[in-house]
Motif scaffolding. Structure first.
Motif, short mmCIF file in Angstrom:
data_model
loop_
_atom_site.label_atom_id
_atom_site.label_comp_id
_atom_site.label_asym_id
_atom_site.label_seq_id
_atom_site.Cartn_x
_atom_site.Cartn_y
_atom_site.Cartn_z
N THR A 1 0.85 -1.19 0.00
CA THR A 1 0.00 0.00 0.00
C THR A 1 0.88 1.24 0.00
O THR A 1 2.08 1.16 0.28
CB THR A 1 -0.92 0.02 1.23
N GLU B 1 -2.93 -2.37 -8.69
CA GLU B 1 -4.29 -1.79 -8.59
C GLU B 1 -5.30 -2.60 -9.40
O GLU B 1 -5.62 -2.28 -10.55
CB GLU B 1 -4.29 -0.34 -9.05
N SER C 1 -16.00 1.32 -6.38
CA SER C 1 -15.10 1.04 -5.25
C SER C 1 -15.53 -0.17 -4.43
O SER C 1 -14.69 -0.92 -3.93
CB SER C 1 -15.00 2.28 -4.36
N TYR D 1 -13.22 -3.54 -4.19
CA TYR D 1 -12.68 -4.15 -2.97
C TYR D 1 -13.09 -5.61 -2.87
O TYR D 1 -12.26 -6.49 -2.63
CB TYR D 1 -13.16 -3.39 -1.74
N THR E 1 -1.78 -1.65 -4.07
CA THR E 1 -3.14 -1.12 -4.01
C THR E 1 -3.22 0.13 -3.15
O THR E 1 -2.40 0.33 -2.25
CB THR E 1 -4.11 -2.19 -3.46
N ASP F 1 -6.18 0.56 -1.68
CA ASP F 1 -7.28 0.13 -0.81
C ASP F 1 -6.73 -0.47 0.48
O ASP F 1 -6.25 -1.60 0.51
CB ASP F 1 -8.14 -0.88 -1.55
N GLN G 1 -8.23 -1.64 2.97
CA GLN G 1 -8.94 -2.82 3.45
C GLN G 1 -8.29 -4.11 3.00
O GLN G 1 -8.36 -5.13 3.67
CB GLN G 1 -10.40 -2.78 2.98
#
Length: 604
Positions: A431, A513, A520, A524, A545, A547, A549
């Motif tokens: 990330t 990505e 979105s 995810y 990524t 994201d 999460q």
């Protein structure tokens, strides 16, 4: 890269220019001598007419042929040396350009790029500013194809090790490397199919009517003319026989002009080409190779006697060059009236083809093989701080590197990183903020692994890597021609990846990505589902990524998922990037700051 290699290239280029100028001057001088010889011949004709002595003309013609042949030979020799040193200058200047700006006069490989390849497009393997542009030193098309093949797929461990040894040997023979590059540089300007056409020509016979009789007469003809001229000097009536004999010889050659022209059309264009290849073959045959790989490859053309490929090709090259004497109309006339020159050379060329039935495809493949090795060796020569990687064994996946950096970024700008995956099965989630270095790091891992697995040095101080198959998911594009949306293109790439994980051996994926072409929430959920499926299949790779999460998968799969991140520091509203990879999840993002810089305020 040590400054000393730049100095060496600069000094060699300067010396080569001096030598080229010297030989150009000498060649020009011999051009003037040829003009002088022709002038003396004209004077002898005038003298013969003045004293009414035909024998003088015949004698002068014979002397002119001998002098012209010698002068042409000397002039061609100096022109060849001048052209060689010009090429030496060019290859040295090209290495300077490669070191300083990643430029290259050799082909960048765009023609062999495949958008649907596992990784070629995403990792910039081919095309402008690519790895191929940095590496390639192949002047021939077969060499280019061979090098492209090496970069397109990993080799087996034993082959990689053999190539590494060969590269190390050639890296210690940089003068030899530059020399053979100069001999082959002419191929850059040749048609792509030049070698294919040459090999086809060697297999096609040219039938000459009454060849046996013509072969015999062409051998006696010069003696007949010589005897006729000598007789005419002492026996006046014989003077009328000399021009009749010469006219007969010329008419005999003219009657076969169609066959001669056909041979000249095909063979005449390849004489100089063959001469260059002869020098390349000799360079390979003349070296005492120590590495097993180069010994084996060179043995295909290296027999240690006159059966060497270079000797046989040189014979054909000389015959074709002799046929090319006919390009000078005066020389053509003289040679044909004296000894049926055109017919003699056509017969000699055809006899050579008949007596050399063996396939020369292998010989030219040897040149291609050496060009590919030379290309990879250039990386080691020009980058002394790069290392030869160790090829790892083990059931798991290994990528261990210290000071690993991207080879296409200049040394003063690239940032290196350490990384370790030691005989394990892991998926690394990376990330980080925008522009912090996630994509570049994935490409750094990928492109250095491609180099390592074809036998080349890598941009690192140390590296150890398994033989793995890389599949990337990075620059996913829609296609109007194929009516494919971005999301459909992403699904196709994921399908390719999942299929490869099941069928190919040791697939290592690089995903940047995932599922950008949807909303979105689905992005995810879909990304999470894909990664969990990859975990079930014991797949190994990296996922970059935005994201956060996705990073939570580490808690669900602590033995399989690892988190890494790239961050930024904000000081006085300015973003500072260190481009260093760190363990854990990213906590700092910069999208709001980037939007503010272009005049868009984002609510907190």
């Amino acid at each position: 890269m040590e400054p000393s290699i730049l100095n060496t290239y600069q000094q060699t280029a300067a010396f080569a220019q001096q030598e080229a100028d010297k030989y150009k001057k000498m060649a020009n001088n011999y051009g003037l001598y040829r003009l002088l010889a022709f002038g003396l011949f004209i004077l002898s004709i005038c003298a013969a007419i003045a004293v009414d002595e035909v024998g003088i003309i015949g004698f002068s013609l014979a002397v002119l042929v001998i002098c012209f042949s010698w002068l042409i030979k000397k002039q061609n020799h100096f022109e060849t040396l001048g052209a060689y040193y010009q090429d030496i200058k060019k290859v040295n200047e090209n290495e300077i350009t490669s070191i300083e700006s990643r430029g290259n006069m050799y082909n960048n490989g765009a023609m062999v790029n495949n958008e649907k390849h596992y990784y070629a497009s995403d990792l910039d393997i081919f095309g402008n500013g690519s790895l191929f542009q940095l590496v390639n030193r192949c002047a021939t098309f077969p060499g280019l194809v061979k090098l492209a093949g090496w970069l397109n797929a990993p080799a087996k461990k034993d082959v990689i090790i053999l190539r590494q040894q060969a590269i190390s040997e050639i890296a210690n023979k940089n003068d030899w490397k530059l020399d053979i590059q100069a001999h082959l540089l002419f191929s850059l300007k040749q048609q792509r199919e030049q070698i294919k056409n040459l090999l086809e020509y060697l297999k096609i016979p040219v039938e000459l009517k009454d060849e046996k009789w013509l072969s015999l007469y062409s051998k006696i003809a010069p003696w007949l003319v010589f005897v006729a001229i000598i007789t005419a000097i002492f026996y006046v009536p014989a003077r009328y026989f000399v021009p009749m004999l010469m006219l007969f010889n010329y008419r005999l050659v003219s009657s076969r002009s169609e066959i001669v022209d056909k041979t000249d059309l095909i063979a005449g264009k390849i004489g100089k080409t063959l001469a260059h290849f002869v020098l390349a073959f000799k360079s390979i045959e003349g070296e005492d190779w120590q590495s097993a790989y180069l010994k084996e490859v060179s043995a295909k053309i290296k027999t240690g006697d006159k059966d060497n490929v270079s000797h046989k090709i040189q014979q054909l090259s000389l015959l074709i060059n002799k046929l090319n004497y006919r390009l000078n109309l005066l020389v053509k006339f003289v040679l044909n009236v004296f000894c049926l020159w055109d017919i003699r050379q056509v017969i000699a060329i055809e006899n050579w083809k008949k007596n050399n039935h063996q396939s020369f495809e292998t010989a030219f493949d040897v040149v291609a093989e050496f060009e590919a090795i030379i290309s990879l060796a250039s990386l080691k020569i020009n980058n002394h701080d790069w290392c030869i990687p160790q090829i790892a064994d083990g059931e798991g996946y290994t990528i261990i590197a210290k000071h690993l950096a991207h080879p296409l970024i200049s040394g003063d700008k690239r940032v290196d990183n350490d990384f370790e995956l030691d005989n394990a099965f892991k998926i690394d989630i990376i990330t980080g903020s925008n522009m912090a270095g996630k994509s570049t790091f994935l490409r750094t891992i990928g492109i250095n692994t491609v180099l390592a697995l074809c036998g080349a040095p890598v941009c690192a101080s140390e590296m150890k890597v398994s033989v793995i198959t890389i599949i990337t998911y990075m620059r996913i594009k829609d296609s109007l021609n194929e009516s494919t949306s971005t999301f459909k293109a992403e699904l196709d790439r994921l399908q390719l990846l999942l299929k490869a994980v099941e069928s190919d051996d040791k697939v290592f994926f690089l995903i940047d990505e995932m599922l950008r072409g949807t909303n979105s929430v689905d992005k995810y959920r879909g990304s999470k589902a894909v990664i969990e499926q990859l975990i079930k299949k014991k797949a190994v790779g990296m996922v970059a990524t935005h994201d956060l999460q996705i990073a939570e998968l580490e808690a669900a799969h602590p033995d399989y998922v690892r988190n890494f991140y790239f961050d930024i520091k904000v000081k006085d509203g300015e973003m500072l990037f260190d481009y260093k990879i760190k363990h854990g999840e990213c906590k700092t993002f910069n999208a709001s700051l980037l939007l503010k810089q272009i005049g868009i305020d984002v609510e907190e």
